[in-house]
Design a protein around this motif. Sequence first.
Motif, PDB file in Angstrom:
ATOM      1  N   ARG A  76      -6.955  24.989  12.653  1.00 13.81           N
ATOM      2  CA  ARG A  76      -7.090  24.988  11.184  1.00 13.81           C
ATOM      3  C   ARG A  76      -8.527  24.577  10.692  1.00 13.81           C
ATOM      4  NH1 ARG A  76      -3.238  23.000   6.214  1.00 13.81           N
ATOM      5  NH2 ARG A  76      -5.080  23.077   4.630  1.00 13.81           N
ATOM      6  N   LYS A  77      -9.007  23.767  11.220  1.00 11.86           N
ATOM      7  CA  LYS A  77     -10.601  23.351  10.937  1.00 11.86           C
ATOM      8  C   LYS A  77     -11.417  24.327  11.317  1.00 11.86           C
ATOM      9  CE  LYS A  77     -10.153  18.383  11.710  1.00 11.86           C
ATOM     10  NZ  LYS A  77     -10.740  17.146  12.652  1.00 11.86           N
ATOM     11  N   GLY A  78     -11.270  25.033  12.391  1.00  9.28           N
ATOM     12  CA  GLY A  78     -12.229  26.111  12.952  1.00  9.28           C
ATOM     13  C   GLY A  78     -11.725  27.437  12.071  1.00  9.28           C
ATOM     14  N   ILE A  79     -10.676  27.541  11.752  1.00  4.47           N
ATOM     15  CA  ILE A  79     -10.516  28.827  10.805  1.00  4.47           C
ATOM     16  C   ILE A  79     -11.238  28.646   9.345  1.00  4.47           C
ATOM     17  CG2 ILE A  79      -8.734  30.151   9.693  1.00  4.47           C
ATOM     18  CD1 ILE A  79      -6.682  29.504  12.188  1.00  4.47           C
ATOM     19  N   GLU A  80     -11.036  27.369   8.824  1.00  9.32           N
ATOM     20  CA  GLU A  80     -11.498  27.224   7.643  1.00  9.32           C
ATOM     21  C   GLU A  80     -13.180  27.478   7.678  1.00  9.32           C
ATOM     22  OE1 GLU A  80      -8.242  24.428   5.551  1.00  9.32           O
ATOM     23  OE2 GLU A  80      -9.667  23.218   6.679  1.00  9.32           O
ATOM     24  N   LEU A  81     -13.580  26.895   8.738  1.00 11.39           N
ATOM     25  CA  LEU A  81     -14.950  26.945   8.755  1.00 11.39           C
ATOM     26  C   LEU A  81     -15.758  28.204   9.307  1.00 11.39           C
ATOM     27  CD1 LEU A  81     -15.712  23.217  10.344  1.00 11.39           C
ATOM     28  CD2 LEU A  81     -16.134  24.078   7.856  1.00 11.39           C
ATOM     29  N   ALA A  82     -14.775  29.047   9.663  1.00 16.49           N
ATOM     30  CA  ALA A  82     -15.092  30.473  10.266  1.00 16.49           C
ATOM     31  C   ALA A  82     -15.896  31.249   9.195  1.00 16.49           C
ATOM     32  CB  ALA A  82     -13.991  31.158  10.640  1.00 16.49           C
ATOM     33  N   LYS A  83     -17.000  31.819   9.610  1.00 14.56           N
ATOM     34  CA  LYS A  83     -18.028  32.764   8.819  1.00 14.56           C
ATOM     35  C   LYS A  83     -17.872  34.229   9.332  1.00 14.56           C
ATOM     36  CE  LYS A  83     -21.608  29.297   7.968  1.00 14.56           C
ATOM     37  NZ  LYS A  83     -22.800  28.956   8.097  1.00 14.56           N
ATOM     38  N   GLY A  84     -17.301  34.273  10.511  1.00 11.93           N
ATOM     39  CA  GLY A  84     -16.871  35.547  10.952  1.00 11.93           C
ATOM     40  C   GLY A  84     -15.904  36.366  10.346  1.00 11.93           C
ATOM     41  N   GLU A  85     -16.120  37.798  10.474  1.00 11.92           N
ATOM     42  CA  GLU A  85     -14.718  38.659  10.017  1.00 11.92           C
ATOM     43  C   GLU A  85     -13.889  38.723  10.920  1.00 11.92           C
ATOM     44  OE1 GLU A  85     -14.435  43.662   9.780  1.00 11.92           O
ATOM     45  OE2 GLU A  85     -16.230  42.915  10.025  1.00 11.92           O
ATOM     46  N   PHE A  86     -14.158  38.577  12.328  1.00 16.09           N
ATOM     47  CA  PHE A  86     -13.080  38.142  13.264  1.00 16.09           C
ATOM     48  C   PHE A  86     -13.122  36.898  13.919  1.00 16.09           C
ATOM     49  CE2 PHE A  86     -14.532  42.655  13.716  1.00 16.09           C
ATOM     50  CZ  PHE A  86     -13.709  43.249  13.103  1.00 16.09           C
ATOM     51  N   VAL A  87     -12.013  35.929  14.343  1.00 11.49           N
ATOM     52  CA  VAL A  87     -11.789  34.990  15.151  1.00 11.49           C
ATOM     53  C   VAL A  87     -11.398  34.944  16.336  1.00 11.49           C
ATOM     54  CG1 VAL A  87     -10.677  32.482  14.979  1.00 11.49           C
ATOM     55  CG2 VAL A  87     -11.705  33.709  12.914  1.00 11.49           C
TER      56      VAL A  87
END
Length: 340
Positions: A76-87
Amino acid sequence: MVKVTVVIPNYNHSDYLIQRIDSVLNQTFQDFEVLIFDDASTDRSLDILNTYKTHPKVSQLIVNPKNSGSPFIQWRKGIELAKGEFVWIAETDDFAEPNFLEETVNILISNPESSLVYTDARIVDEKGFSLGFWSESKNLFFETERWSKNYHAKGIDEIINYLFYKVTINNASSVLFKSKYLKEPQFLNQLLKFKNVGDLFTYLKMSLNGNISYFHLPLNNYRKHSQNVTLKNKKNGIIYKERLQCYLHIMEEMEFSNQSIFKDKSLKKPFRFIIKKNVFQTINFNHSQILINFVTTLNFYKIISKVELISYIVLFKLYKWNHLKSKQISRRLIKLMTNR
């Protein structure tokens, strides 16, 4: 902005960290950022991670002072901080082939209706020696050649025909997700309810949001070892309880998005299989109430009849009774009902 955010959540995988991180940094596709999370590791992980802290691709290295108790808190932390169009959630005991991102990004760009793409994976042991491929076990289980070639499928069809029977998207390291679906607040809140099957919940939830794409070459290497989280969770029994909770959530989502879905009689077969697959372990580990909730919900959606509901509940209680003969009779009758 970057095209891809790579989330690397680590806990005590120091033996595999260098191979994992280098396999990310050496991708042929280079439009990505890396977010590294450590969940209070007690091995040599921090010494290794600190050597990557200043790498230009590494946006953040976040270390928890105390273990969170769930890998999906890190997700969740990573997803919330993600700037990319894809994860890409790159689990630290796995490693990737150099063209993983190149192939998967191209597929999602070419198929805008897909919410995720996943690849085949080579299964390796602790030292990295090949043990086979996930495609082989899936083709054998479903008696098909489906995973020997690329495909694109409707997400709901993927759920009903495959994901309800087996976790055919074998692990997160082989998946590239569309970020916009992962970032939905409702999904992120629901994800934290799971400590064991958050990955399965994610695949099912994303399948409700769009189509599913598959690339048949093994661009991920899945490591099978004694510290594997799934193996541990099967031993403590929690995984069986959480699976049923996960399916209950997905049924609610299916009903909300398509109110006529449960009129499809083909749903009876996969839900019977789910009962068959989880029933005895769930009761053995004293989680029979979730099993009763599950069949009660199936009756609510008219997937099973009132007579079947009552029969299941009686048989569950009979199996739970600590008597050898009652267990044998109830096991035989439950198998008979779920095999229809």
